[in-house]
Motif scaffolding. Sequence first.
Motif, PDB file in Angstrom:
ATOM      1  N   PRO A  27      11.337  -4.047  43.923  1.00 32.95           N
ATOM      2  CA  PRO A  27      11.039  -5.310  43.235  1.00 32.95           C
ATOM      3  C   PRO A  27       9.570  -5.417  42.828  1.00 32.95           C
ATOM      4  CG  PRO A  27      12.224  -5.693  45.296  1.00 32.95           C
ATOM      5  CD  PRO A  27      11.864  -4.247  45.266  1.00 32.95           C
ATOM      6  N   GLY A  28       9.353  -5.787  41.575  1.00 35.06           N
ATOM      7  CA  GLY A  28       7.997  -5.997  41.083  1.00 35.06           C
ATOM      8  C   GLY A  28       7.238  -4.734  40.709  1.00 35.06           C
ATOM      9  N   VAL A  29       7.798  -3.568  40.956  1.00 32.43           N
ATOM     10  CA  VAL A  29       7.105  -2.309  40.665  1.00 32.43           C
ATOM     11  C   VAL A  29       7.286  -1.965  39.190  1.00 32.43           C
ATOM     12  CG1 VAL A  29       7.063   0.178  41.123  1.00 32.43           C
ATOM     13  CG2 VAL A  29       7.315  -1.435  43.020  1.00 32.43           C
ATOM     14  N   THR A  30       6.173  -1.807  38.479  1.00 35.95           N
ATOM     15  CA  THR A  30       6.236  -1.482  37.057  1.00 35.95           C
ATOM     16  C   THR A  30       5.902  -0.016  36.777  1.00 35.95           C
ATOM     17  OG1 THR A  30       3.935  -2.174  36.759  1.00 35.95           O
ATOM     18  CG2 THR A  30       5.659  -3.824  36.319  1.00 35.95           C
ATOM     19  N   HIS A  31       5.289   0.673  37.753  1.00 32.88           N
ATOM     20  CA  HIS A  31       4.866   2.056  37.557  1.00 32.88           C
ATOM     21  C   HIS A  31       5.362   2.958  38.686  1.00 32.88           C
ATOM     22  CE1 HIS A  31       2.214   0.055  34.738  1.00 32.88           C
ATOM     23  NE2 HIS A  31       1.916   1.233  34.219  1.00 32.88           N
ATOM     24  N   ILE A  32       5.664   4.186  38.312  1.00 31.59           N
ATOM     25  CA  ILE A  32       6.116   5.190  39.281  1.00 31.59           C
ATOM     26  C   ILE A  32       5.454   6.529  38.971  1.00 31.59           C
ATOM     27  CG2 ILE A  32       8.396   4.161  39.705  1.00 31.59           C
ATOM     28  CD1 ILE A  32       9.487   6.344  37.709  1.00 31.59           C
TER      29      ILE A  32
ATOM     30  N   ARG B  35       8.411   7.726  42.970  1.00 32.55           N
ATOM     31  CA  ARG B  35       7.504   7.182  43.973  1.00 32.55           C
ATOM     32  C   ARG B  35       6.784   5.996  43.353  1.00 32.55           C
ATOM     33  NH1 ARG B  35       2.733  11.138  46.058  1.00 32.55           N
ATOM     34  NH2 ARG B  35       2.862  10.537  48.241  1.00 32.55           N
ATOM     35  N   PRO B  36       6.982   4.779  43.884  1.00 33.83           N
ATOM     36  CA  PRO B  36       6.291   3.609  43.345  1.00 33.83           C
ATOM     37  C   PRO B  36       4.773   3.788  43.458  1.00 33.83           C
ATOM     38  CG  PRO B  36       7.915   2.970  44.993  1.00 33.83           C
ATOM     39  CD  PRO B  36       7.802   4.452  45.041  1.00 33.83           C
ATOM     40  N   CYS B  37       4.040   3.306  42.475  1.00 33.45           N
ATOM     41  CA  CYS B  37       2.584   3.432  42.528  1.00 33.45           C
ATOM     42  C   CYS B  37       1.932   2.318  41.708  1.00 33.45           C
ATOM     43  CB  CYS B  37       2.143   4.808  42.033  1.00 33.45           C
ATOM     44  SG  CYS B  37       2.475   5.108  40.288  1.00 33.45           S
ATOM     45  N   ASP B  38       0.622   2.213  41.844  1.00 35.85           N
ATOM     46  CA  ASP B  38      -0.151   1.255  41.054  1.00 35.85           C
ATOM     47  C   ASP B  38      -0.317   1.782  39.633  1.00 35.85           C
ATOM     48  OD1 ASP B  38      -0.547  -0.518  43.190  1.00 35.85           O
ATOM     49  OD2 ASP B  38      -2.253   0.668  43.927  1.00 35.85           O
ATOM     50  N   PRO B  39      -0.522   0.889  38.667  1.00 34.08           N
ATOM     51  CA  PRO B  39      -0.674   1.328  37.282  1.00 34.08           C
ATOM     52  C   PRO B  39      -1.826   2.313  37.060  1.00 34.08           C
ATOM     53  CG  PRO B  39      -0.308  -1.033  37.364  1.00 34.08           C
ATOM     54  CD  PRO B  39      -0.470  -0.575  38.786  1.00 34.08           C
ATOM     55  N   ASP B  40      -2.909   2.205  37.865  1.00 29.02           N
ATOM     56  CA  ASP B  40      -4.057   3.090  37.658  1.00 29.02           C
ATOM     57  C   ASP B  40      -3.994   4.379  38.473  1.00 29.02           C
ATOM     58  OD1 ASP B  40      -4.391   1.812  40.059  1.00 29.02           O
ATOM     59  OD2 ASP B  40      -6.492   1.269  39.756  1.00 29.02           O
ATOM     60  N   THR B  41      -2.875   4.636  39.141  1.00 27.41           N
ATOM     61  CA  THR B  41      -2.700   5.883  39.879  1.00 27.41           C
ATOM     62  C   THR B  41      -2.581   7.041  38.890  1.00 27.41           C
ATOM     63  OG1 THR B  41      -1.524   4.697  41.629  1.00 27.41           O
ATOM     64  CG2 THR B  41      -1.235   7.079  41.560  1.00 27.41           C
ATOM     65  N   PRO B  42      -3.256   8.176  39.162  1.00 23.65           N
ATOM     66  CA  PRO B  42      -3.121   9.326  38.257  1.00 23.65           C
ATOM     67  C   PRO B  42      -1.655   9.716  38.058  1.00 23.65           C
ATOM     68  CG  PRO B  42      -4.874   9.707  39.841  1.00 23.65           C
ATOM     69  CD  PRO B  42      -4.180   8.438  40.264  1.00 23.65           C
ATOM     70  N   ASP B  43      -1.299  10.025  36.817  1.00 24.14           N
ATOM     71  CA  ASP B  43       0.052  10.435  36.421  1.00 24.14           C
ATOM     72  C   ASP B  43       1.111   9.360  36.651  1.00 24.14           C
ATOM     73  OD1 ASP B  43      -0.681  13.042  35.517  1.00 24.14           O
ATOM     74  OD2 ASP B  43      -0.840  13.651  37.613  1.00 24.14           O
ATOM     75  N   SER B  44       0.679   8.086  36.686  1.00 20.72           N
ATOM     76  CA  SER B  44       1.666   7.000  36.803  1.00 20.72           C
ATOM     77  C   SER B  44       2.372   6.822  35.466  1.00 20.72           C
ATOM     78  CB  SER B  44       0.990   5.695  37.223  1.00 20.72           C
ATOM     79  OG  SER B  44       0.143   5.225  36.201  1.00 20.72           O
TER      80      SER B  44
END
Length: 198
Positions: free
Chosen positions: A64-69, A83-92
């Motif tokens: 829920p709420g995850v926009t980037h993986i 793998r859920p991640c933050d938008p600024d994570t490399p290779d998101s």
Amino acid sequence: MENNKVQYLLENSKPIEEALDEEIVDLAGYQVTKAELFAHTREPAVTIWENRLKFNMACLRRFPGVTHIQILIHPEQKRLIIRPCDPDTPDSLRWAIGGGEKEIKNRDLLCKVFSARVFDFMQWSPQYRYKLLGKPATCDGEVLFMFKLTDFELFVSGKRKGSFLPEEWRNYFGIPVEQHEQAYKVDLADGYITTDRV
């Protein structure tokens, strides 16, 4: 009349202990039936075309709420992990539109090079699209979602519209019980690579 039937059954039925005369079984030789053999429209899944891929809404609801993986591939085990991640994570990768106060919806991820590599690697035919069911997975307490590239349902467009299963599935129902649990264990340090933005 109905009360007489109930009374008769109560008086002439065996005690519950006798009715539950259970048989002890050994699961050796049994196969855990593949979920792909059943209807699964509400199950988390990803569909891969020759030029794009798309995760269904059931998949997004698991995060829920995850926009980037991030997408991880294990070439030897033929597995794909999200793998859920933050938008600024490399290779998101942005797998959803919306977010914040707007409702999140799934979106196509255009990826001609990535899809071509997967199709070539798996020896898939570009005339089909491949649907893979996802399974929850964890690694060191991190919640992930895993798709086995070898377990798919394929769809063809045009006059012969419909779904098909791999040829080798015709003579069995699924993985032997002894191997089933082992098949879904994940260790991200064991050969997984993140995908480049292609």
